[in-house]
Scaffold this motif. Sequence first.
Motif, PDB file in Angstrom:
ATOM      1  N   ASP A 182       5.357   8.918   3.164  1.00  0.00           N
ATOM      2  CA  ASP A 182       5.713   7.663   2.398  1.00  0.00           C
ATOM      3  C   ASP A 182       6.940   7.440   2.040  1.00  0.00           C
ATOM      4  O   ASP A 182       7.558   6.425   2.063  1.00  0.00           O
ATOM      5  CB  ASP A 182       4.720   7.583   1.093  1.00  0.00           C
ATOM      6  CG  ASP A 182       3.234   7.268   1.414  1.00  0.00           C
ATOM      7  OD1 ASP A 182       2.942   6.949   2.388  1.00  0.00           O
ATOM      8  OD2 ASP A 182       2.417   7.519   0.384  1.00  0.00           O
TER       9      ASP A 182
ATOM     10  N   ASP B 251       7.809  -2.864  10.614  1.00  0.00           N
ATOM     11  CA  ASP B 251       6.367  -2.665   9.791  1.00  0.00           C
ATOM     12  C   ASP B 251       6.064  -1.127   9.637  1.00  0.00           C
ATOM     13  O   ASP B 251       6.266  -0.394  10.468  1.00  0.00           O
ATOM     14  CB  ASP B 251       5.236  -3.016  10.935  1.00  0.00           C
ATOM     15  CG  ASP B 251       3.731  -3.014  10.616  1.00  0.00           C
ATOM     16  OD1 ASP B 251       3.307  -3.405   9.259  1.00  0.00           O
ATOM     17  OD2 ASP B 251       3.026  -2.481  11.248  1.00  0.00           O
TER      18      ASP B 251
ATOM     19  N   ALA C 257       3.381   0.315   9.409  1.00  0.00           N
ATOM     20  CA  ALA C 257       2.454   1.130  10.480  1.00  0.00           C
ATOM     21  C   ALA C 257       3.127   1.723  11.636  1.00  0.00           C
ATOM     22  O   ALA C 257       2.857   2.669  12.211  1.00  0.00           O
ATOM     23  CB  ALA C 257       1.282  -0.056  10.978  1.00  0.00           C
TER      24      ALA C 257
ATOM     25  N   ARG D  51       4.649   4.810  10.818  1.00  0.00           N
ATOM     26  CA  ARG D  51       3.902   5.884  10.732  1.00  0.00           C
ATOM     27  C   ARG D  51       3.629   6.275  12.228  1.00  0.00           C
ATOM     28  O   ARG D  51       3.334   7.725  12.268  1.00  0.00           O
ATOM     29  CB  ARG D  51       2.589   5.567   9.968  1.00  0.00           C
ATOM     30  CG  ARG D  51       2.891   5.321   8.692  1.00  0.00           C
ATOM     31  CD  ARG D  51       1.659   5.102   7.820  1.00  0.00           C
ATOM     32  NE  ARG D  51       1.815   4.571   6.446  1.00  0.00           N
ATOM     33  CZ  ARG D  51       2.367   5.570   5.517  1.00  0.00           C
ATOM     34  NH1 ARG D  51       2.479   6.863   5.644  1.00  0.00           N
ATOM     35  NH2 ARG D  51       2.785   5.251   4.149  1.00  0.00           N
ATOM     36  N   VAL D  52       3.342   5.430  13.138  1.00  0.00           N
ATOM     37  CA  VAL D  52       3.352   6.112  14.659  1.00  0.00           C
ATOM     38  C   VAL D  52       4.554   6.836  14.947  1.00  0.00           C
ATOM     39  O   VAL D  52       4.389   7.746  15.691  1.00  0.00           O
ATOM     40  CB  VAL D  52       3.188   4.544  15.588  1.00  0.00           C
ATOM     41  CG1 VAL D  52       3.249   5.239  16.992  1.00  0.00           C
ATOM     42  CG2 VAL D  52       1.755   3.919  15.410  1.00  0.00           C
TER      43      VAL D  52
END
Length: 147
Positions: free
Chosen positions: A54, A67, A69, A72-73
Motif C-alpha cells: 500500500d 490507477d 489497480a 498493483r499489477v
Amino acid sequence: MTTTAPAADPRALGLAHYAARGVLEHVLARHGVTFEQQIALRAAATADTPQTPDDLVAQVQVTLKTDPAGIRVTLDELLARQLLVADGAHLRATDAGHTLLSVIGTEAAPLTARIWGGIPAADLAATGRVLALVRERADAELAALRK
C-alpha cells in the motif's frame, strides 16, 4: 536578427516530457522493464523505511497519477521477476533489483548529460520553479476532480 524563445505552454511541456521519457524507455526496453516498473522499483529501492504494498502504491500514484489497480499489477510483475521480494508485510528491492537500477542509471547517464548539458544554471533554476508551480497547481486540480 533577434529570435525569441517560444513561451512555455502545456504542449511544450508535454513534448519535452515525452521526448525525455522516450530516451529512458529505450534504455529500459533493453532490460525488459517498463517505465512504470522502474518507478515502482526505484520507490522500493530508495525508501528510508520498509514499504508495504500500500505504501508503494501510494508513492507511485503520487508520481504517475495512475490507477492503484494498475500499480498493483506492476508490483506483481516486479515480484514475478524477482526484482522485488516480500519480506513479511513489506516489499523490498532484491539485489537483482538494485543491480538493474544501477545498470539503467549508468546507461542513461551519458544520454541525460547530453540532453541537459550546457543549459545555463539560471535557466534550470527558473524552469525548476515554473515546473514546481505547474505540478502544485495540477495536483490541486486533480485532487478537486477526484472529489
